[in-house]
Design a protein around this motif. Structure first.
Motif, PDB file in Angstrom:
ATOM      1  N   GLY A   1     -20.109  -9.192 -12.939  1.00 38.59           N
ATOM      2  CA  GLY A   1     -20.627 -10.459 -13.444  1.00 38.59           C
ATOM      3  C   GLY A   1     -20.459 -11.543 -12.408  1.00 38.59           C
ATOM      4  O   GLY A   1     -20.641 -11.324 -11.215  1.00 38.59           O
ATOM      5  N   GLY A   2     -20.075 -12.727 -12.859  1.00 38.71           N
ATOM      6  CA  GLY A   2     -19.760 -13.800 -11.944  1.00 38.71           C
ATOM      7  C   GLY A   2     -20.949 -14.624 -11.501  1.00 38.71           C
ATOM      8  O   GLY A   2     -22.105 -14.240 -11.657  1.00 38.71           O
ATOM      9  N   ASP A   3     -20.640 -15.751 -10.926  1.00 38.18           N
ATOM     10  CA  ASP A   3     -21.646 -16.717 -10.488  1.00 38.18           C
ATOM     11  C   ASP A   3     -21.877 -16.542  -8.988  1.00 38.18           C
ATOM     12  O   ASP A   3     -21.294 -17.247  -8.164  1.00 38.18           O
ATOM     13  CB  ASP A   3     -21.150 -18.132 -10.811  1.00 38.18           C
ATOM     14  CG  ASP A   3     -22.140 -19.214 -10.410  1.00 38.18           C
ATOM     15  OD1 ASP A   3     -23.269 -18.872 -10.007  1.00 38.18           O
ATOM     16  OD2 ASP A   3     -21.771 -20.402 -10.493  1.00 38.18           O
ATOM     17  N   TRP A   4     -22.757 -15.598  -8.628  1.00 35.20           N
ATOM     18  CA  TRP A   4     -23.034 -15.346  -7.226  1.00 35.20           C
ATOM     19  C   TRP A   4     -23.660 -16.560  -6.551  1.00 35.20           C
ATOM     20  O   TRP A   4     -23.307 -16.905  -5.428  1.00 35.20           O
ATOM     21  CB  TRP A   4     -23.930 -14.126  -7.072  1.00 35.20           C
ATOM     22  CG  TRP A   4     -24.368 -13.883  -5.654  1.00 35.20           C
ATOM     23  CD1 TRP A   4     -25.596 -14.101  -5.113  1.00 35.20           C
ATOM     24  CD2 TRP A   4     -23.548 -13.404  -4.579  1.00 35.20           C
ATOM     25  NE1 TRP A   4     -25.606 -13.780  -3.778  1.00 35.20           N
ATOM     26  CE2 TRP A   4     -24.361 -13.353  -3.421  1.00 35.20           C
ATOM     27  CE3 TRP A   4     -22.204 -13.018  -4.487  1.00 35.20           C
ATOM     28  CZ2 TRP A   4     -23.867 -12.924  -2.188  1.00 35.20           C
ATOM     29  CZ3 TRP A   4     -21.723 -12.591  -3.249  1.00 35.20           C
ATOM     30  CH2 TRP A   4     -22.546 -12.550  -2.117  1.00 35.20           C
ATOM     31  N   ASP A   5     -24.595 -17.203  -7.236  1.00 42.97           N
ATOM     32  CA  ASP A   5     -25.248 -18.374  -6.655  1.00 42.97           C
ATOM     33  C   ASP A   5     -24.229 -19.474  -6.364  1.00 42.97           C
ATOM     34  O   ASP A   5     -24.317 -20.162  -5.338  1.00 42.97           O
ATOM     35  CB  ASP A   5     -26.337 -18.905  -7.586  1.00 42.97           C
ATOM     36  CG  ASP A   5     -27.538 -17.969  -7.671  1.00 42.97           C
ATOM     37  OD1 ASP A   5     -27.695 -17.135  -6.756  1.00 42.97           O
ATOM     38  OD2 ASP A   5     -28.303 -18.075  -8.647  1.00 42.97           O
ATOM     39  N   GLY A   6     -23.270 -19.634  -7.262  1.00 44.92           N
ATOM     40  CA  GLY A   6     -22.233 -20.623  -7.031  1.00 44.92           C
ATOM     41  C   GLY A   6     -21.373 -20.265  -5.836  1.00 44.92           C
ATOM     42  O   GLY A   6     -20.996 -21.142  -5.037  1.00 44.92           O
ATOM     43  N   PHE A   7     -21.052 -18.983  -5.689  1.00 44.95           N
ATOM     44  CA  PHE A   7     -20.278 -18.543  -4.525  1.00 44.95           C
ATOM     45  C   PHE A   7     -21.033 -18.823  -3.233  1.00 44.95           C
ATOM     46  O   PHE A   7     -20.455 -19.335  -2.257  1.00 44.95           O
ATOM     47  CB  PHE A   7     -19.954 -17.056  -4.633  1.00 44.95           C
ATOM     48  CG  PHE A   7     -19.421 -16.469  -3.353  1.00 44.95           C
ATOM     49  CD1 PHE A   7     -18.131 -16.740  -2.940  1.00 44.95           C
ATOM     50  CD2 PHE A   7     -20.221 -15.663  -2.559  1.00 44.95           C
ATOM     51  CE1 PHE A   7     -17.634 -16.220  -1.744  1.00 44.95           C
ATOM     52  CE2 PHE A   7     -19.748 -15.135  -1.374  1.00 44.95           C
ATOM     53  CZ  PHE A   7     -18.449 -15.420  -0.963  1.00 44.95           C
TER      54      PHE A   7
ATOM     55  N   ALA B   1     -15.607  -6.938  -1.725  1.00 46.10           N
ATOM     56  CA  ALA B   1     -15.422  -6.536  -3.119  1.00 46.10           C
ATOM     57  C   ALA B   1     -16.727  -6.152  -3.800  1.00 46.10           C
ATOM     58  O   ALA B   1     -16.750  -5.293  -4.690  1.00 46.10           O
ATOM     59  CB  ALA B   1     -14.736  -7.662  -3.897  1.00 46.10           C
ATOM     60  N   VAL B   2     -17.825  -6.801  -3.391  1.00 36.65           N
ATOM     61  CA  VAL B   2     -19.106  -6.529  -4.060  1.00 36.65           C
ATOM     62  C   VAL B   2     -19.985  -5.556  -3.274  1.00 36.65           C
ATOM     63  O   VAL B   2     -21.017  -5.109  -3.785  1.00 36.65           O
ATOM     64  CB  VAL B   2     -19.900  -7.834  -4.304  1.00 36.65           C
ATOM     65  CG1 VAL B   2     -19.072  -8.808  -5.139  1.00 36.65           C
ATOM     66  CG2 VAL B   2     -20.328  -8.479  -3.000  1.00 36.65           C
ATOM     67  N   ALA B   3     -19.594  -5.228  -2.053  1.00 37.80           N
ATOM     68  CA  ALA B   3     -20.472  -4.456  -1.157  1.00 37.80           C
ATOM     69  C   ALA B   3     -20.867  -3.101  -1.724  1.00 37.80           C
ATOM     70  O   ALA B   3     -22.039  -2.706  -1.653  1.00 37.80           O
ATOM     71  CB  ALA B   3     -19.804  -4.277   0.202  1.00 37.80           C
ATOM     72  N   GLU B   4     -19.916  -2.363  -2.291  1.00 33.83           N
ATOM     73  CA  GLU B   4     -20.199  -0.996  -2.732  1.00 33.83           C
ATOM     74  C   GLU B   4     -21.015  -0.960  -4.014  1.00 33.83           C
ATOM     75  O   GLU B   4     -22.007  -0.241  -4.113  1.00 33.83           O
ATOM     76  CB  GLU B   4     -18.888  -0.230  -2.920  1.00 33.83           C
ATOM     77  CG  GLU B   4     -19.097   1.227  -3.288  1.00 33.83           C
ATOM     78  CD  GLU B   4     -17.800   2.008  -3.329  1.00 33.83           C
ATOM     79  OE1 GLU B   4     -17.829   3.152  -3.811  1.00 33.83           O
ATOM     80  OE2 GLU B   4     -16.765   1.486  -2.886  1.00 33.83           O
ATOM     81  N   ARG B   5     -20.613  -1.751  -5.007  1.00 33.61           N
ATOM     82  CA  ARG B   5     -21.271  -1.689  -6.314  1.00 33.61           C
ATOM     83  C   ARG B   5     -22.501  -2.574  -6.400  1.00 33.61           C
ATOM     84  O   ARG B   5     -23.388  -2.330  -7.207  1.00 33.61           O
ATOM     85  CB  ARG B   5     -20.278  -2.089  -7.411  1.00 33.61           C
ATOM     86  CG  ARG B   5     -19.124  -1.113  -7.594  1.00 33.61           C
ATOM     87  CD  ARG B   5     -18.216  -1.544  -8.724  1.00 33.61           C
ATOM     88  NE  ARG B   5     -18.929  -1.646  -9.993  1.00 33.61           N
ATOM     89  CZ  ARG B   5     -18.407  -2.148 -11.100  1.00 33.61           C
ATOM     90  NH1 ARG B   5     -17.168  -2.603 -11.084  1.00 33.61           N
ATOM     91  NH2 ARG B   5     -19.108  -2.205 -12.210  1.00 33.61           N
ATOM     92  N   ARG B   6     -22.552  -3.626  -5.566  1.00 36.49           N
ATOM     93  CA  ARG B   6     -23.664  -4.581  -5.663  1.00 36.49           C
ATOM     94  C   ARG B   6     -24.195  -4.896  -4.255  1.00 36.49           C
ATOM     95  O   ARG B   6     -24.106  -6.029  -3.785  1.00 36.49           O
ATOM     96  CB  ARG B   6     -23.181  -5.849  -6.372  1.00 36.49           C
ATOM     97  CG  ARG B   6     -22.526  -5.561  -7.718  1.00 36.49           C
ATOM     98  CD  ARG B   6     -21.948  -6.804  -8.360  1.00 36.49           C
ATOM     99  NE  ARG B   6     -22.989  -7.674  -8.879  1.00 36.49           N
ATOM    100  CZ  ARG B   6     -22.757  -8.852  -9.460  1.00 36.49           C
ATOM    101  NH1 ARG B   6     -21.522  -9.292  -9.566  1.00 36.49           N
ATOM    102  NH2 ARG B   6     -23.741  -9.593  -9.905  1.00 36.49           N
TER     103      ARG B   6
END
Length: 218
Positions: A166-172, A204-209
């Protein structure tokens, strides 16, 4: 000092070890004091304190966190972080001001990161409507702050949510851009605390996303 604060401090001092204290001083420097208690002892002490003083309100929890933090002892400050982690459900967006003060004084990843990843991030994630808008504005401000640790905190905040899908990718991405613009000129060999935070989130997001990418040069 409150009864709960005295219990935490007394217990941590009983768990003290001079050689662990020296190891911590060698690792983190002489900017604060060290009892030499283990992380497990800190967590157990906070858990026992909450059992002894069950039913603490929001104001009592936040006051206790400030009481523990006020004395510059590493284990006390770690206990303050663990306390907020344990009582996350009581916290509100108004508590971000208190956490900002903690981050500014911490200046250590081992304090800043758990406070940010396990308290600030989940707190912001569960806010709705105007409270969420205000909290996001706070994180945006942190991202451009002259304090490098506050910039790191803004970037680390969504790590747990992004890692879980989840999380706010655009905010990051927005905050990564703000922080990049605030960065002083660095050599390629340097890795600032906020650059480390960006790398941690991307890893942290590289593998799953794998579709999540920064669209600008850092």
């Amino acid at each position: 000092m409150s009864a709960a604060g005295e219990f935490v401090d007394d217990t941590l001092q009983r768990e003290a070890s001079w050689y662990r204290a020296e190891e911590l001083r060698h690792r983190f420097g002489s900017g604060m004091q060290y009892y030499g208690a283990t992380v497990g002892a800190v967590r157990g002490t906070v858990r026992d304190a909450l059992r002894r003083h069950a039913g603490l309100t929001h104001d009592e929890i936040t006051a206790l966190s400030s009481e523990l933090w006020e004395v510059p002892v590493y284990e006390r400050r770690l206990a303050a972080v663990v306390l907020l982690q344990s009582k996350l459900e009581l916290l509100t967006n108004s508590d971000l001001t208190r956490m900002e003060g903690f981050v500014r004084e911490a200046q250590l990843p081992t304090l800043v990161d758990p406070l940010t990843v396990d308290v600030v991030g989940p707190l912001v994630e569960r806010l709705e409507r105007q409270a969420r808008v205000r909290a996001n504005a706070v994180l945006d401000r942190w991202a451009g702050d002259p304090d490098v640790w506050l910039r790191r905190a803004a970037l680390m905040a969504p790590l747990r949510a992004l890692r879980s899908g989840g999380g706010d990718w655009d905010g990051f991405v927005r905050r990564a851009r703000i922080a990049a613009e605030a960065l002083p000129a660095l050599t390629t060999a340097d890795r600032s605390p906020e650059q480390e935070a960006v790398d941690a989130v991307l890893d942290a997001v590289a593998e799953r996303r794998p579709e999540l990418r920064l669209a600008f040069r850092r």
